[in-house]
Design a protein around this motif. Structure first.
Motif, PDB file in Angstrom:
ATOM      1  N   HIS A  14       0.865  -1.168   0.000  1.00 37.59           N
ATOM      2  CA  HIS A  14       0.000   0.000   0.000  1.00 37.59           C
ATOM      3  C   HIS A  14       0.911   1.230   0.000  1.00 37.59           C
ATOM      4  N   ILE A  15       0.375   2.336  -0.511  1.00 41.90           N
ATOM      5  CA  ILE A  15       1.163   3.565  -0.588  1.00 41.90           C
ATOM      6  C   ILE A  15       1.716   3.955   0.797  1.00 41.90           C
ATOM      7  N   ASP A  16       2.978   4.370   0.795  1.00 43.74           N
ATOM      8  CA  ASP A  16       3.652   4.845   2.011  1.00 43.74           C
ATOM      9  C   ASP A  16       3.996   3.767   3.038  1.00 43.74           C
ATOM     10  N   HIS A  17       3.813   2.514   2.713  1.00 46.08           N
ATOM     11  CA  HIS A  17       4.175   1.492   3.687  1.00 46.08           C
ATOM     12  C   HIS A  17       5.673   1.211   3.697  1.00 46.08           C
ATOM     13  N   GLY A  18       6.401   1.828   2.727  1.00 49.97           N
ATOM     14  CA  GLY A  18       7.861   1.796   2.841  1.00 49.97           C
ATOM     15  C   GLY A  18       8.612   1.016   1.780  1.00 49.97           C
ATOM     16  N   LYS A  19       7.981   0.819   0.629  1.00 51.95           N
ATOM     17  CA  LYS A  19       8.662   0.079  -0.446  1.00 51.95           C
ATOM     18  C   LYS A  19       9.971   0.729  -0.853  1.00 51.95           C
ATOM     19  N   SER A  20       9.910   2.024  -1.152  1.00 53.59           N
ATOM     20  CA  SER A  20      11.102   2.691  -1.660  1.00 53.59           C
ATOM     21  C   SER A  20      12.189   2.731  -0.598  1.00 53.59           C
ATOM     22  N   THR A  21      11.798   2.914   0.651  1.00 54.98           N
ATOM     23  CA  THR A  21      12.785   2.939   1.737  1.00 54.98           C
ATOM     24  C   THR A  21      13.462   1.570   1.861  1.00 54.98           C
ATOM     25  N   LEU A  22      12.669   0.513   1.777  1.00 46.52           N
ATOM     26  CA  LEU A  22      13.260  -0.824   1.845  1.00 46.52           C
ATOM     27  C   LEU A  22      14.181  -1.054   0.640  1.00 46.52           C
ATOM     28  N   LYS A  40      18.410   9.234  -0.835  1.00 44.55           N
ATOM     29  CA  LYS A  40      17.097   8.770  -0.411  1.00 44.55           C
ATOM     30  C   LYS A  40      16.222   8.489  -1.618  1.00 44.55           C
ATOM     31  N   GLN A  41      15.570   7.355  -1.637  1.00 48.91           N
ATOM     32  CA  GLN A  41      14.630   6.990  -2.682  1.00 48.91           C
ATOM     33  C   GLN A  41      15.227   7.160  -4.070  1.00 48.91           C
ATOM     34  N   VAL A  42      16.400   6.556  -4.277  1.00 50.91           N
ATOM     35  CA  VAL A  42      17.087   6.701  -5.552  1.00 50.91           C
ATOM     36  C   VAL A  42      16.302   6.141  -6.717  1.00 50.91           C
ATOM     37  N   ARG A  52       6.320  14.700  -5.157  1.00 52.80           N
ATOM     38  CA  ARG A  52       5.123  14.182  -4.507  1.00 52.80           C
ATOM     39  C   ARG A  52       5.448  13.054  -3.536  1.00 52.80           C
ATOM     40  N   GLY A  53       6.705  12.599  -3.558  1.00 51.83           N
ATOM     41  CA  GLY A  53       7.105  11.519  -2.658  1.00 51.83           C
ATOM     42  C   GLY A  53       6.407  10.218  -2.985  1.00 51.83           C
ATOM     43  N   ILE A  54       6.030  10.031  -4.257  1.00 54.49           N
ATOM     44  CA  ILE A  54       5.379   8.783  -4.629  1.00 54.49           C
ATOM     45  C   ILE A  54       6.124   8.162  -5.795  1.00 54.49           C
ATOM     46  N   PRO A  80       4.989   1.140  -8.049  1.00 55.54           N
ATOM     47  CA  PRO A  80       4.208   2.196  -7.403  1.00 55.54           C
ATOM     48  C   PRO A  80       3.046   1.606  -6.621  1.00 55.54           C
ATOM     49  N   GLY A  81       2.576   2.348  -5.621  1.00 56.05           N
ATOM     50  CA  GLY A  81       1.530   1.801  -4.764  1.00 56.05           C
ATOM     51  C   GLY A  81       0.139   2.351  -5.038  1.00 56.05           C
ATOM     52  N   HIS A  82       0.048   3.513  -5.696  1.00 62.51           N
ATOM     53  CA  HIS A  82      -1.264   4.119  -5.868  1.00 62.51           C
ATOM     54  C   HIS A  82      -2.143   3.353  -6.844  1.00 62.51           C
ATOM     55  N   ILE A 131       6.575  -7.149   7.636  1.00 58.87           N
ATOM     56  CA  ILE A 131       5.934  -6.130   8.473  1.00 58.87           C
ATOM     57  C   ILE A 131       6.964  -5.036   8.707  1.00 58.87           C
ATOM     58  N   ASN A 132       6.697  -3.853   8.176  1.00 55.39           N
ATOM     59  CA  ASN A 132       7.671  -2.762   8.244  1.00 55.39           C
ATOM     60  C   ASN A 132       7.303  -1.745   9.330  1.00 55.39           C
ATOM     61  N   LYS A 133       8.263  -0.915   9.674  1.00 56.11           N
ATOM     62  CA  LYS A 133       8.099   0.192  10.633  1.00 56.11           C
ATOM     63  C   LYS A 133       7.868  -0.318  12.059  1.00 56.11           C
ATOM     64  N   ILE A 134       8.554  -1.427  12.431  1.00 57.59           N
ATOM     65  CA  ILE A 134       8.362  -1.921  13.796  1.00 57.59           C
ATOM     66  C   ILE A 134       8.985  -0.976  14.828  1.00 57.59           C
ATOM     67  N   ASP A 135       9.766   0.017  14.336  1.00 59.41           N
ATOM     68  CA  ASP A 135      10.331   0.999  15.267  1.00 59.41           C
ATOM     69  C   ASP A 135       9.305   2.014  15.751  1.00 59.41           C
ATOM     70  N   LEU A 136       8.170   2.127  15.069  1.00 60.17           N
ATOM     71  CA  LEU A 136       7.162   3.128  15.452  1.00 60.17           C
ATOM     72  C   LEU A 136       6.617   2.824  16.841  1.00 60.17           C
TER      73      LEU A 136
HETATM   74  P1  GTP Z   1       5.123   4.936  -2.609  1.00 56.35           P
HETATM   75  O1  GTP Z   1       6.350   4.726  -3.425  1.00 56.35           O
HETATM   76  O2  GTP Z   1       4.634   6.328  -2.750  1.00 56.35           O
HETATM   77  O3  GTP Z   1       4.076   3.947  -2.837  1.00 56.35           O
HETATM   78  O4  GTP Z   1       5.554   4.814  -1.077  1.00 56.35           O
HETATM   79  P2  GTP Z   1       6.503   3.731  -0.478  1.00 56.35           P
HETATM   80  O5  GTP Z   1       5.732   2.542  -0.104  1.00 56.35           O
HETATM   81  O6  GTP Z   1       7.679   3.559  -1.359  1.00 56.35           O
HETATM   82  O7  GTP Z   1       6.943   4.384   0.886  1.00 56.35           O
HETATM   83  P3  GTP Z   1       8.281   5.145   1.228  1.00 56.35           P
HETATM   84  O8  GTP Z   1       9.449   4.229   1.197  1.00 56.35           O
HETATM   85  O9  GTP Z   1       8.313   6.376   0.420  1.00 56.35           O
HETATM   86  O10 GTP Z   1       8.012   5.451   2.764  1.00 56.35           O
HETATM   87  C1  GTP Z   1       6.911   6.228   3.191  1.00 56.35           C
HETATM   88  C2  GTP Z   1       7.239   6.931   4.497  1.00 56.35           C
HETATM   89  O11 GTP Z   1       7.432   5.971   5.543  1.00 56.35           O
HETATM   90  C3  GTP Z   1       8.536   7.736   4.430  1.00 56.35           C
HETATM   91  O12 GTP Z   1       8.341   8.923   5.148  1.00 56.35           O
HETATM   92  C4  GTP Z   1       9.560   6.840   5.135  1.00 56.35           C
HETATM   93  O13 GTP Z   1      10.584   7.573   5.732  1.00 56.35           O
HETATM   94  C5  GTP Z   1       8.693   6.140   6.157  1.00 56.35           C
HETATM   95  N1  GTP Z   1       9.233   4.828   6.523  1.00 56.35           N
HETATM   96  C6  GTP Z   1       9.602   3.825   5.698  1.00 56.35           C
HETATM   97  N2  GTP Z   1      10.062   2.774   6.394  1.00 56.35           N
HETATM   98  C7  GTP Z   1       9.996   3.110   7.706  1.00 56.35           C
HETATM   99  C8  GTP Z   1      10.324   2.440   8.930  1.00 56.35           C
HETATM  100  O14 GTP Z   1      10.808   1.314   8.984  1.00 56.35           O
HETATM  101  N3  GTP Z   1      10.072   3.120  10.093  1.00 56.35           N
HETATM  102  C9  GTP Z   1       9.554   4.365  10.097  1.00 56.35           C
HETATM  103  N4  GTP Z   1       9.354   4.940  11.280  1.00 56.35           N
HETATM  104  N5  GTP Z   1       9.245   5.023   8.979  1.00 56.35           N
HETATM  105  C10 GTP Z   1       9.457   4.416   7.788  1.00 56.35           C
END
Ligand code: GTP
Length: 595
Positions: A14-22, A40-42, A52-54, A80-82, A131-136
């Protein structure tokens, strides 16, 4: 590189769940990129993506990873997630054997998680839930794992808990990719066969095709044929994307890479096409179902002298994004232009933004419309331009496109969501709990009720907690009428739209109110009206200025006067003139977005 040590996978979420970060972390760990703030997000290369950060366009990256003393080639395809871009997801998936399904540890399963899961599941790919973002602080991985088990029937033990941001457990993801995903089944001994799953356009080299090699191998200098057109080409350049182009002298079965073969024409780079060696023809791969445009809009040059420039910009952008359909169009008020079809509104906005940013185009965009149909006897026509809406007297019935919508939300919002859906003429299909507090609701919607602003409204009324996804569900009879928007009696062609009779009054009223707010006062009074045929159904009035703008110049100072007039003239460049009224160019889309 032996096929057994290749893994092709996509990251879906799903959008923003962290694909690009991973993806960034995976590239860093494997040494493909250096860890810096700038990196970041190369994989989000486009300007609109950065802004747009997407992620709009899927990107490929090949990396090497050593596991238990063996080197593996991992091909990562970021997606992409959208909802508008799910077409890119299905394309990426066709080049993969497995996916990482990322789910936010706080938000849990969302609408696109469900949609993307089914894309991967139906393609019979191996799915590794992450399962991402377990640091939250509010992360609740246990709850999310239970949802995954309940909704997708994947045992909770198979989930990997990570923080892509901090890098926690990301190494384990790499190990599991190697251990759990199967290698591609391609054989190097077969004849060369490759799938074109994406393409880019470079001004100097022509088409840069992204290919997945399903059999054999291909070398620089080989003569290849594209199955779709039967044309032959010489391979000029090929290589891996790591994630930047890294030329090699061959690509083998199982690999994913890029290829430049002197394809100069838009039509030569069919996505879904099969490439093979001229001496060894093969059966074409199944390819893809063509993407179906859901939203149409007219695009015209602001000034007809820019027609040729705009045409070449549209040609180049559609080469980059073959899901856009293009037809010539013309209008008395707007001149010669095109009617473009998009997968959704965000897709349309991104396309227009790219036209303006990457090609400096200055365009007029009409109100988006969905593909309606009209039947007369056994004849059926599709209406993608409200200007061509046939009169009721020549039509036995009108039809509108429908979609199956999925909404996931906390149960405290059920009431509000039901009201919103009812107002949008939706019918509820069912509702199930995915855990103690979250529900999944299914509705059938008319497409035109959700295409522009439904998602934004749903988000804001649920404080961001609800998510939404949809897929086609055929056509249904509907009582449709054409509505015109008039400024001092003159029709604004960009805003002519087809609406359901039941919704005409509300839509017309809202349009007039919003236009009133977005058109600046002028020297005279302006009547803003919504009309059906000759019947006005809503009206607002824009009061004139009281004073002359030039009154400020105290009469004498001619240079000040000139300056002021010049500034006004510059301001007007971004204006559309309708009758004698100047309307800011972006007023229209703003008006539409909030009806
Ligand atoms: P789209 O490409 O737009 O679909 O989004 P995406 O799924 O690639 O998400 P993206 O990697 O852009 O991350 C979305 C937001 O979540 C960013 O602000 C990241 O910094 C944040 N984020 C990603 N992974 C983590 C994590 O493990 N922990 C926390 N706290 N934030 C994270």
């Amino acid at each position: 590189f032996p096929v057994e040590r290749i893994r092709n996978f996509s990251i879906i979420a799903h959008i923003d769940h962290g694909k690009s970060t991973l993806a960034d972390r995976l590239l860093e760990i494997t040494g493909a990129i250096v860890k810096t703030e700038r990196n970041k997000q190369v994989l989000d290369k486009l300007q609109v993506e950065q802004e747009r950060g997407i992620t709009v366009k899927a990107q490929t990256a090949s990396v090497f990873y050593t596991h238990q003393g063996q080197q593996y080639l991992l091909n990562l395809i970021d997606t992409p997630g959208h909802v508008d871009f799910s077409y890119e997801v299905s394309r990426s998936i066709s080049a993969c054997q497995g996916v990482l399904l990322i789910v936010d540890a706080n938000q849990g399963i969302q609408a696109q998680t469900v949609a993307n899961f089914y894309l991967a599941f139906e393609a019979q790919l191996t799915i590794i839930p992450v399962i991402n973002k377990i640091d939250l602080k509010n992360a609740d991985p246990e709850r999310v794992e239970a949802q995954i088990e309940k909704v997708f029937d994947i045992p909770r033990e198979e989930c990997i808990r990570i923080s892509a941001k901090l890098g926690t457990n990301v190494e384990r993801v790499l190990q599991e990719i190697v251990e759990r995903l199967p290698p591609p089944t391609a054989s190097r001994d077969d004849s060369f066969k490759a799938l074109v799953f994406d393409s880019d356009f470079s001004h100097y080299r022509g088409v840069v095709a992204n290919v997945a090699v399903f059999g054999g191998q291909v070398r620089k200098g080989d003569r290849i044929v594209s199955a779709y057109l039967g044309k032959s080409y010489e391979v000029n350049e090929l290589g891996l994307l790591r994630p930047h182009e890294h030329p090699t002298d061959r690509l083998y079965a199982g690999q994913v890479g890029y290829m430049v073969a002197g394809m100069k024409d838009v039509k030569e780079a069919q996505i879904g096409d099969t490439l093979y060696h001229q001496q060894h023809p093969v059966d074409a791969l199944p390819g893809f179902k063509p993407a179906k445009a859901m939203v149409f809009a007219g695009i015209y040059p602001m000034d007809q002298s820019e027609y040729t420039g705009l045409r070449s910009a549209i040609d180049k952008l559609t080469l980059n994004d073959s899901s856009v359909t293009v037809q010539k169009d013309s209008s008395l008020a707007l001149g010669a232009g095109w009617r473009l079809g998009f997968l959704g509104l965000l897709h349309m906005e991104v396309f227009n933004q790219r036209l303006e940013q990457e090609y400096n185009a200055n365009v007029v965009v009409t109100a988006p419309t969905v593909p309606y149909k009209a039947e007369h006897g056994s004849e059926e026509i599709t209406i993608v331009n409200p200007a061509q809406f046939p009169d009721r007297s020549v039509v036995s019935q009108y039809l509108e496109p429908m979609v199956n919508g999925t909404i996931l939300a906390p149960d405290s919002y059920i009431g509000k969501i039901m009201t919103l859906c009812l107002n949008r003429r939706a019918t509820q299909e069912n509702m199930v709990y995915i855990d103690d507090h979250r529900v999944m609701m299914k509705y059938i919607f008319p497409l035109n009720e959700i295409v522009v602003d439904f998602y934004d409204l749903l988000k804001s009324m649920s404080s961001g907690y609800a998510s939404f996804d949809y897929e086609n569900a055929g056509y249904q009879a509907a009582d449709l009428i054409k509505m015109d928007i008039l400024l001092n009696g003159k029709s604004v062609e960009e805003l002519t739209m087809i609406v359901h009779r039941q919704r005409a009054y509300n839509v017309g009223k809202a349009m007039c109110e919003r236009l009133k707010d977005s058109i600046p006062r002028q020297m005279f009074e302006i009547a803003v009206q919504a009309a059906i045929g000759s019947k006005v159904i809503a009206r607002e009035t824009i009061k004139p200025f009281r004073k002359n703008v030039l009154a400020k110049c105290y009469g004498g100072d001619i240079t000040r006067k000139m300056k002021l007039l010049k500034r006004q003239a510059e301001g007007k460049k971004k204006m559309r003139r309708i009758g004698n009224i100047d309307v800011p160019k972006d007023a229209f889309i703003n008006v539409l977005k909030r009806t």
